[in-house]
Design a protein around this motif. Structure first.
Motif, PDB file in Angstrom:
ATOM      1  N   GLN A  99       1.188  -1.373  -0.111  1.00 18.36           N
ATOM      2  CA  GLN A  99       0.042   0.221   0.160  1.00 18.36           C
ATOM      3  C   GLN A  99       0.537   1.326   0.376  1.00 18.36           C
ATOM      4  OE1 GLN A  99      -1.099  -3.068   1.720  1.00 18.36           O
ATOM      5  NE2 GLN A  99      -2.189  -2.729   0.287  1.00 18.36           N
ATOM      6  N   VAL A 100       1.706   1.597   0.889  1.00 16.60           N
ATOM      7  CA  VAL A 100       2.309   2.520   0.867  1.00 16.60           C
ATOM      8  C   VAL A 100       3.431   2.356  -0.355  1.00 16.60           C
ATOM      9  CG1 VAL A 100       4.860   3.348   1.273  1.00 16.60           C
ATOM     10  CG2 VAL A 100       3.014   1.899   3.645  1.00 16.60           C
ATOM     11  N   ASP A 101       3.709   1.651  -1.212  1.00 18.20           N
ATOM     12  CA  ASP A 101       4.110   1.848  -2.249  1.00 18.20           C
ATOM     13  C   ASP A 101       3.453   1.815  -3.683  1.00 18.20           C
ATOM     14  OD1 ASP A 101       6.907   0.286  -1.812  1.00 18.20           O
ATOM     15  OD2 ASP A 101       6.420  -1.417  -2.231  1.00 18.20           O
ATOM     16  N   ALA A 102       2.335   1.606  -2.825  1.00 19.37           N
ATOM     17  CA  ALA A 102       1.494   2.617  -4.364  1.00 19.37           C
ATOM     18  C   ALA A 102       1.077   3.739  -4.548  1.00 19.37           C
ATOM     19  CB  ALA A 102      -0.189   1.497  -4.659  1.00 19.37           C
ATOM     20  N   TYR A 103       1.553   4.326  -2.982  1.00 17.24           N
ATOM     21  CA  TYR A 103       1.126   5.913  -2.696  1.00 17.24           C
ATOM     22  C   TYR A 103       2.720   6.448  -2.682  1.00 17.24           C
ATOM     23  CZ  TYR A 103       1.214   9.539   0.037  1.00 17.24           C
ATOM     24  OH  TYR A 103       0.983  10.941   0.755  1.00 17.24           O
ATOM     25  N   ASP A 104       3.836   5.701  -3.352  1.00 16.31           N
ATOM     26  CA  ASP A 104       4.297   6.729  -3.310  1.00 16.31           C
ATOM     27  C   ASP A 104       5.716   5.361  -3.349  1.00 16.31           C
ATOM     28  OD1 ASP A 104       6.576   8.480  -3.743  1.00 16.31           O
ATOM     29  OD2 ASP A 104       5.851  10.290  -2.276  1.00 16.31           O
ATOM     30  N   GLN A 116       2.906  12.822   4.980  1.00 14.42           N
ATOM     31  CA  GLN A 116       3.065  11.586   4.187  1.00 14.42           C
ATOM     32  C   GLN A 116       2.061  10.295   4.721  1.00 14.42           C
ATOM     33  OE1 GLN A 116       7.067   9.864   5.359  1.00 14.42           O
ATOM     34  NE2 GLN A 116       7.673  11.637   3.003  1.00 14.42           N
ATOM     35  N   PHE A 117       1.773  10.081   6.081  1.00 17.51           N
ATOM     36  CA  PHE A 117       1.001   9.490   6.748  1.00 17.51           C
ATOM     37  C   PHE A 117      -0.555   9.678   6.002  1.00 17.51           C
ATOM     38  CE2 PHE A 117      -0.453   7.206  10.695  1.00 17.51           C
ATOM     39  CZ  PHE A 117      -0.868   5.543  10.143  1.00 17.51           C
ATOM     40  N   ALA A 118      -0.987  10.870   6.242  1.00 18.47           N
ATOM     41  CA  ALA A 118      -2.250  11.436   5.920  1.00 18.47           C
ATOM     42  C   ALA A 118      -2.448  11.193   4.241  1.00 18.47           C
ATOM     43  CB  ALA A 118      -2.291  12.951   6.120  1.00 18.47           C
ATOM     44  N   GLY A 119      -1.469  11.333   3.344  1.00 22.90           N
ATOM     45  CA  GLY A 119      -1.683  10.336   1.927  1.00 22.90           C
ATOM     46  C   GLY A 119      -1.931   9.339   2.359  1.00 22.90           C
ATOM     47  N   LEU A 120      -1.399   8.499   2.668  1.00 19.30           N
ATOM     48  CA  LEU A 120      -1.485   7.154   2.561  1.00 19.30           C
ATOM     49  C   LEU A 120      -2.314   6.826   3.402  1.00 19.30           C
ATOM     50  CD1 LEU A 120      -0.724   4.359   1.954  1.00 19.30           C
ATOM     51  CD2 LEU A 120       0.339   4.421   4.385  1.00 19.30           C
ATOM     52  N   LEU A 121      -3.767   7.211   4.256  1.00 17.37           N
ATOM     53  CA  LEU A 121      -4.067   7.062   5.230  1.00 17.37           C
ATOM     54  C   LEU A 121      -5.784   7.504   3.963  1.00 17.37           C
ATOM     55  CD1 LEU A 121      -4.084   7.841   8.182  1.00 17.37           C
ATOM     56  CD2 LEU A 121      -4.220   5.624   7.929  1.00 17.37           C
ATOM     57  N   ASN A 122      -5.599   8.742   3.239  1.00 15.25           N
ATOM     58  CA  ASN A 122      -6.560   9.471   2.114  1.00 15.25           C
ATOM     59  C   ASN A 122      -6.911   8.156   1.482  1.00 15.25           C
ATOM     60  OD1 ASN A 122      -7.703  11.847   3.507  1.00 15.25           O
ATOM     61  ND2 ASN A 122      -5.965  12.565   3.166  1.00 15.25           N
ATOM     62  N   THR A 123      -5.900   7.888   0.244  1.00 17.11           N
ATOM     63  CA  THR A 123      -5.894   6.826  -0.962  1.00 17.11           C
ATOM     64  C   THR A 123      -6.512   5.678   0.063  1.00 17.11           C
ATOM     65  OG1 THR A 123      -4.275   5.733   0.268  1.00 17.11           O
ATOM     66  CG2 THR A 123      -3.271   7.537  -1.502  1.00 17.11           C
ATOM     67  N   LEU A 124      -6.808   5.260   1.098  1.00 17.31           N
ATOM     68  CA  LEU A 124      -7.810   3.971   1.561  1.00 17.31           C
ATOM     69  C   LEU A 124      -8.486   4.341   2.162  1.00 17.31           C
ATOM     70  CD1 LEU A 124      -3.908   1.981   3.056  1.00 17.31           C
ATOM     71  CD2 LEU A 124      -5.588   1.748   1.305  1.00 17.31           C
TER      72      LEU A 124
END
Length: 419
Positions: A99-104, A116-124
């Protein structure tokens, strides 16, 4: 329907001046808010998902309906909502290196900042109906104008895309090989804003100079984002509605009658009633049998409340000090303008009263003269009558005396008449 504060809270506030300073009368409003809670990212402790099996796992629960059965008093009246209650939308979220790699992919499987964590969580969480933010900051040092990003604080809020509820929860949280990134098991219901509790105080709409209908109160009302509508009532309206001649609204029941007469036609799904928990309060709310909506977008309020004779300027002119209070120059000018207009209005009323008094004095004087003349004529007429009667009696007396004189001198002739 309104209350006083030191500073204005909305554009519909009315400014007031007192002996001790300036204040505003603010309309009574209530607005809902979406379910949201905060947590702190572990700044300085990156989340490294490169370890085998490293993951964060949790359930996100959104927009569960609120069950108010445990509430009491005013709260129970405002938040009343009949069942059954929607249990909410639930989704299990798992965060791994994939999931992290898919985000960035450039992060190399490592989350180092709350942004970065907020961006990752928003994709999910975004597709599920939630939003994560790390856009917070603070002044550093405190009190300065230096605004810096807060690298710790984060929040999760529902977008309210499921049913009528407004709720967010993190449940069944676990992690392996990494920390939870500050995520905690927590929940929050949104707030239902489509209800008001109004403290009732008796008041009277008095006469207003030559205005036949007396003092007038105007306001606007709206609920749940609908366009505001304007209303007004005055002394005549209140007297006609309540069958009075005093212009007084003396009880909460009378105020409910007044509000219903104004609002019912435009807002048929609005409940207006005296609180059963506190008879000194009036409940105005969206009918829960029709409207179950909670959270952001729910709102009820009275605005642009204006009383025809207000504001009443009360500040002493001797207390105006521009040098000491340069920030109040505009307020002083407005106060002088209001006071000047009051003086002009007052002078006009006094002038009208003086003219009335002069007219009544002149009328009274003419009336007295007319009465004096009338009384004089009546006296003259009465004296003429008495004088005429007196002259008649005197004539009769003279005739009688002359008759007796003739009789005495000619007794033989009179006796001859009877022979």
């Amino acid at each position: 329907m309104r209350y006083a504060t030191v500073y204005p809270e909305s554009g519909s506030s009315t400014i007031y001046y007192t002996e001790t300073g300036t204040s505003w009368m603010n309309p009574t409003t209530n607005g809902g808010a979406a379910g949201e809670f905060f947590f702190n990212f572990p700044h300085g402790s990156p989340l490294d998902f490169n370890s085998p099996g490293a993951e964060i796992k949790f359930d996100i629960i959104l927009d569960r309906e609120y069950d108010p059965s445990g509430d009491t008093g005013i709260t129970a009246e405002l938040l009343d909502l009949p069942g059954p209650y929607y249990p909410g939308h639930t989704k299990t979220i798992t965060i791994t290196k994939a999931q992290v790699d898919a985000y960035d992919a450039s992060l190399g499987g490592i989350i180092s900042t709350n942004t970065q964590f907020a961006g990752l969580l928003n994709t999910l969480l975004g597709p599920e109906g939630a939003y994560v933010s790390a856009n917070y900051g603070h002044h550093e040092p405190p009190g300065s104008n230096n605004w810096i990003h807060d690298d710790v604080l984060m929040s999760i809020v529902t977008r309210q895309t499921h049913g009528d509820g407004s709720y967010v929860e993190i449940a069944n949280l676990s992690s392996v090989g990494v920390s939870t990134g500050g995520l905690i098991q927590k929940f929050d219901y949104g707030e239902r804003g489509s209800g008001l509790s109004l403290q009732f105080n008796s008041f009277t709409l008095h006469m207003d100079g030559d205005t036949p209908d007396g003092v007038e109160v105007s306001f606007q009302f709206a609920i749940n984002g609908a366009s505001s509508k304007s209303y007004s009532f005055d002394r005549t309206y209140v007297n006609t509605l309540l069958g009075k001649d005093t212009g007084a609204i003396e009880t909460a029941d009378e105020m409910v009658t007044l509000l219903r007469s104004l609002l019912d036609a435009d807002w048929p799904d609005t409940v207006i009633q005296v609180s059963s928990a506190d008879p000194s309060k009036i409940i105005v709310k969206s009918d829960p049998l029709v409207d179950r909506k909670w959270g952001a977008g729910t709102r009820a309020g009275f605005s642009n409340i204006v009383v025809s004779i207000e504001p009443l300027p009360a500040i002493n002119f001797l207390n105006i000090d521009i040098e000491r209070n340069p920030d109040l120059v505009d307020h002083y000018l407005n106060y002088i303008e209001v006071s000047g207009q009051r003086v002009v209005d007052g002078a006009a009323v006094l002038g009208a009263l003086k003219q009335r008094i002069d007219m009544q004095s002149e009328f009274a004087s003419k009336l007295m003269d007319t009465i004096d003349k009338g009384i004089g004529r009546l006296v003259d007429a009465n004296m003429n009558l008495v004088s005429t009667r007196l002259k008649a009696l005197q004539t009769q007396e003279q005739l009688a005396i002359q008759s007796l004189h003739i009789a005495n001198n000619n007794s033989e002739a009179i006796l001859q008449l009877f022979r």
